[in-house]
Design a protein around this motif. Structure first.
Motif, PDB file in Angstrom:
ATOM      1  N   LYS A 196       0.289 -10.361  -7.261  1.00 25.06           N
ATOM      2  CA  LYS A 196       1.412  -9.577  -7.777  1.00 25.06           C
ATOM      3  C   LYS A 196       2.172 -10.353  -8.843  1.00 25.06           C
ATOM      4  CE  LYS A 196       5.460  -7.033  -6.073  1.00 25.06           C
ATOM      5  NZ  LYS A 196       6.170  -6.583  -4.864  1.00 25.06           N
ATOM      6  N   ARG A 197       2.371 -11.636  -8.606  1.00 28.37           N
ATOM      7  CA  ARG A 197       3.073 -12.461  -9.590  1.00 28.37           C
ATOM      8  C   ARG A 197       2.198 -12.744 -10.803  1.00 28.37           C
ATOM      9  NH1 ARG A 197       5.339 -17.710  -7.206  1.00 28.37           N
ATOM     10  NH2 ARG A 197       6.345 -17.767  -9.259  1.00 28.37           N
ATOM     11  N   LEU A 198       0.894 -12.846 -10.604  1.00 23.25           N
ATOM     12  CA  LEU A 198      -0.010 -13.121 -11.721  1.00 23.25           C
ATOM     13  C   LEU A 198      -0.075 -11.961 -12.707  1.00 23.25           C
ATOM     14  CD1 LEU A 198      -3.038 -14.887  -9.977  1.00 23.25           C
ATOM     15  CD2 LEU A 198      -1.603 -15.874 -11.766  1.00 23.25           C
ATOM     16  N   VAL A 199      -0.095 -10.732 -12.195  1.00 22.84           N
ATOM     17  CA  VAL A 199      -0.302  -9.571 -13.071  1.00 22.84           C
ATOM     18  C   VAL A 199       0.962  -8.751 -13.293  1.00 22.84           C
ATOM     19  CG1 VAL A 199      -2.715  -9.419 -12.391  1.00 22.84           C
ATOM     20  CG2 VAL A 199      -1.029  -8.043 -11.172  1.00 22.84           C
ATOM     21  N   GLY A 200       2.039  -9.052 -12.553  1.00 21.45           N
ATOM     22  CA  GLY A 200       3.283  -8.319 -12.742  1.00 21.45           C
ATOM     23  C   GLY A 200       3.214  -6.881 -12.290  1.00 21.45           C
ATOM     24  N   LEU A 201       2.478  -6.632 -11.212  1.00 20.67           N
ATOM     25  CA  LEU A 201       2.307  -5.273 -10.716  1.00 20.67           C
ATOM     26  C   LEU A 201       2.739  -5.219  -9.250  1.00 20.67           C
ATOM     27  CD1 LEU A 201       1.023  -2.690 -12.065  1.00 20.67           C
ATOM     28  CD2 LEU A 201      -0.999  -3.172 -10.687  1.00 20.67           C
ATOM     29  N   PRO A 202       3.490  -4.191  -8.847  1.00 21.47           N
ATOM     30  CA  PRO A 202       3.966  -4.096  -7.456  1.00 21.47           C
ATOM     31  C   PRO A 202       2.867  -3.660  -6.498  1.00 21.47           C
ATOM     32  CG  PRO A 202       4.674  -2.161  -8.678  1.00 21.47           C
ATOM     33  CD  PRO A 202       4.006  -3.081  -9.679  1.00 21.47           C
ATOM     34  N   LEU A 203       1.977  -4.571  -6.166  1.00 17.70           N
ATOM     35  CA  LEU A 203       0.870  -4.240  -5.272  1.00 17.70           C
ATOM     36  C   LEU A 203       1.374  -4.018  -3.848  1.00 17.70           C
ATOM     37  CD1 LEU A 203      -1.709  -6.897  -6.503  1.00 17.70           C
ATOM     38  CD2 LEU A 203      -1.668  -4.468  -7.058  1.00 17.70           C
ATOM     39  N   PRO A 204       0.801  -3.047  -3.149  1.00 10.73           N
ATOM     40  CA  PRO A 204       1.196  -2.823  -1.753  1.00 10.73           C
ATOM     41  C   PRO A 204       0.833  -4.022  -0.890  1.00 10.73           C
ATOM     42  CG  PRO A 204      -0.044  -0.953  -2.618  1.00 10.73           C
ATOM     43  CD  PRO A 204      -0.186  -2.068  -3.607  1.00 10.73           C
ATOM     44  N   MET A 205       1.678  -4.314   0.060  1.00 15.30           N
ATOM     45  CA  MET A 205       1.407  -5.395   0.996  1.00 15.30           C
ATOM     46  C   MET A 205       1.560  -4.864   2.410  1.00 15.30           C
ATOM     47  SD  MET A 205       3.232  -8.670  -0.843  1.00 15.30           S
ATOM     48  CE  MET A 205       4.754  -7.822  -1.229  1.00 15.30           C
ATOM     49  N   GLY A 206       0.894  -5.534   3.351  1.00 13.51           N
ATOM     50  CA  GLY A 206       1.018  -5.116   4.739  1.00 13.51           C
ATOM     51  C   GLY A 206      -0.294  -4.646   5.321  1.00 13.51           C
ATOM     52  N   SER A 207      -0.221  -4.038   6.481  1.00 14.89           N
ATOM     53  CA  SER A 207      -1.413  -3.692   7.257  1.00 14.89           C
ATOM     54  C   SER A 207      -2.250  -2.596   6.621  1.00 14.89           C
ATOM     55  CB  SER A 207      -0.994  -3.251   8.663  1.00 14.89           C
ATOM     56  OG  SER A 207      -0.137  -2.129   8.597  1.00 14.89           O
ATOM     57  N   THR A 208      -1.689  -1.856   5.637  1.00 15.92           N
ATOM     58  CA  THR A 208      -2.458  -0.773   5.028  1.00 15.92           C
ATOM     59  C   THR A 208      -3.420  -1.286   3.966  1.00 15.92           C
ATOM     60  OG1 THR A 208      -0.727  -0.407   3.368  1.00 15.92           O
ATOM     61  CG2 THR A 208      -0.593   0.871   5.403  1.00 15.92           C
ATOM     62  N   LYS A 209      -3.415  -2.579   3.701  1.00 14.06           N
ATOM     63  CA  LYS A 209      -4.237  -3.137   2.625  1.00 14.06           C
ATOM     64  C   LYS A 209      -5.667  -3.333   3.117  1.00 14.06           C
ATOM     65  CE  LYS A 209      -4.146  -4.601  -1.608  1.00 14.06           C
ATOM     66  NZ  LYS A 209      -3.389  -5.792  -1.932  1.00 14.06           N
ATOM     67  N   CYS A 210      -6.448  -2.256   3.098  1.00 10.35           N
ATOM     68  CA  CYS A 210      -7.793  -2.295   3.663  1.00 10.35           C
ATOM     69  C   CYS A 210      -8.857  -1.966   2.628  1.00 10.35           C
ATOM     70  CB  CYS A 210      -7.899  -1.325   4.837  1.00 10.35           C
ATOM     71  SG  CYS A 210      -6.658  -1.604   6.111  1.00 10.35           S
ATOM     72  N   THR A 211      -8.497  -2.045   1.350  1.00  9.92           N
ATOM     73  CA  THR A 211      -9.428  -1.720   0.277  1.00  9.92           C
ATOM     74  C   THR A 211      -9.368  -2.798  -0.797  1.00  9.92           C
ATOM     75  OG1 THR A 211      -7.730  -0.470  -0.922  1.00  9.92           O
ATOM     76  CG2 THR A 211      -9.086   0.755   0.630  1.00  9.92           C
ATOM     77  N   PRO A 212     -10.476  -3.023  -1.513  1.00 12.69           N
ATOM     78  CA  PRO A 212     -10.416  -3.946  -2.652  1.00 12.69           C
ATOM     79  C   PRO A 212      -9.541  -3.370  -3.766  1.00 12.69           C
ATOM     80  CG  PRO A 212     -12.690  -3.577  -1.940  1.00 12.69           C
ATOM     81  CD  PRO A 212     -11.845  -2.551  -1.253  1.00 12.69           C
ATOM     82  N   PHE A 213      -8.813  -4.243  -4.429  1.00 12.37           N
ATOM     83  CA  PHE A 213      -8.049  -3.883  -5.614  1.00 12.37           C
ATOM     84  C   PHE A 213      -8.658  -4.594  -6.804  1.00 12.37           C
ATOM     85  CE2 PHE A 213      -4.371  -2.218  -3.284  1.00 12.37           C
ATOM     86  CZ  PHE A 213      -3.919  -1.257  -4.176  1.00 12.37           C
ATOM     87  N   GLU A 214      -8.928  -3.864  -7.864  1.00 13.19           N
ATOM     88  CA  GLU A 214      -9.399  -4.492  -9.095  1.00 13.19           C
ATOM     89  C   GLU A 214      -8.380  -4.235 -10.196  1.00 13.19           C
ATOM     90  OE1 GLU A 214     -12.845  -3.578 -12.299  1.00 13.19           O
ATOM     91  OE2 GLU A 214     -13.574  -4.203 -10.330  1.00 13.19           O
ATOM     92  N   ILE A 215      -7.915  -5.304 -10.822  1.00  8.95           N
ATOM     93  CA  ILE A 215      -6.958  -5.206 -11.920  1.00  8.95           C
ATOM     94  C   ILE A 215      -7.687  -5.564 -13.204  1.00  8.95           C
ATOM     95  CG2 ILE A 215      -4.669  -5.861 -12.734  1.00  8.95           C
ATOM     96  CD1 ILE A 215      -4.623  -4.837  -9.883  1.00  8.95           C
TER      97      ILE A 215
END
Length: 333
Positions: free
Chosen positions: A35-54
């Motif tokens: 999130k700090r590297l790309v400046g994007l409000p990425l979701p955090m927490g237990s719902t993070k069950c998928t790959p994210f590609e930026i």
């Protein structure tokens, strides 16, 4: 919303461009790092069950958009890869972007549901974890590199099938020779007990394309008398000892909570943590360039440029060999 008509362009981009893959145990702080590297409000927490590609691209006009890439169905069976546009988030605020990303996560976990015209049922997903990907494109004139970053779901150990699936997913992403590995270690756990160390060494035995990140050091500061723990971590950061990494490890201080993130400057938090660590005699000889997001960013840029240089000779077009004319052939006889 529509299906992207030229998926080959995306495939070519992914195939020929070095990518940075961020991975770690669940709650290791990897989402906050990215999130700090790309400046994007990425979701955090237990719902993070998928790959994210930026994907970061240099273009004349600024654009931020979300797309969904489907590579498996609701039974985890491989399907013909397809990518569909999901949302333009260029003009949305951080809260709205995070909400859209969470919605996108749910759609890729429900691959049988048409994201264009079907509403999702609350708390009812076909897949707990998936290889389907939420893709975010960030483009504009200020983007200096065409660089994809991938964050993988945190490795969990609550159920063997989940753990095996996630380990397999990580291995699949980090095996490519041009991939830059960013294993995220948390200071609150023993280095040897975190499986990211083993995964990185198996995929990159030489260690030349791996750079480590150490998070949650703010929780260790309160235990200044624990010399054994501080010695283990300082040795690790300096690139020494049993678990040393060739490109060393960078200490990153993430906000400790959403509230902290809103009311406190992450850079100032990081600076305060580094200053506190330097008060401990064990940390005084740790090089200053092993601390902070800026130094991590410079190292990642260095590794990316090195990887691109290694890849370039294979991808550059070679001049066609001239076919000798009939007259030339006769004159040479």
């Amino acid at each position: 919303m529509c299906e992207i008509e030229e998926p080959s362009l995306n495939n070519e981009f992914e195939e020929n461009t070095p990518s940075i893959v961020v991975f770690g145990d669940k709650s290791s702080g990897k989402s906050s790092v990215l999130k700090r590297l790309v400046g994007l409000p990425l979701p955090m927490g237990s719902t993070k069950c998928t790959p994210f590609e930026i994907r970061m691209l240099q273009t004349e006009e600024p654009l931020r958009k979300i797309s969904l890439r489907y590579i498996e169905d609701e039974n985890h069976k491989p399907t013909t890869p397809r990518e569909v546009e999901f949302a333009n988030i260029t003009d949305l605020n951080d809260e709205e972007i995070e909400e859209k990303l969470r919605e996108a996560q749910r759609y890729v976990r429900n691959p049988s549901i048409n994201a264009e015209n079907t509403q999702l049922l609350p708390d009812s997903d076909e897949l707990t974890f998936t290889k389907n990907v939420v893709c975010v494109t960030i483009s504009g004139p200020d983007q200096m590199h065409s660089l994809p970053m991938v964050e993988l779901p945190g490795i969990v150990r609550d159920e063997e099938s989940h753990e095996n699936f996630l380990l397999s997913l990580v291995k699949e992403y980090i095996k490519k020779e041009t991939t830059i590995l960013v294993p995220v270690f948390q200071a609150t756990s023993g280095i040897a007990t975190q499986c990211v160390s083993r995964l990185a060494r198996e995929a990159d035995p030489s260690g030349l394309r791996t750079v480590g990140v150490l998070t949650k050091m703010d929780r260790i500061i309160n235990y200044m008398s624990d010399d054994e723990k501080h010695l283990e971590l300082a040795t690790f950061v300096k690139g020494q000892g049993k678990h040393k990494l060739v490109n060393s490890v960078y200490v990153i201080r993430n906000p400790s909570s959403v509230r902290s993130e809103i009311f406190e400057d992450p850079d100032e938090l990081e600076k305060a943590t580094i200053e506190a660590l330097k008060q401990h005699r064990i940390w005084r000889d740790v090089p200053s360039d092993q601390f902070g997001l800026n130094n991590l960013t410079m190292k990642l840029n260095e590794l990316q440029q090195r990887s691109e240089a290694q890849e370039r000779p294979e991808t550059e077009e070679r001049p066609e060999t001239e076919v000798p004319s009939e007259a030339q052939e006769q004159s040479s006889i």
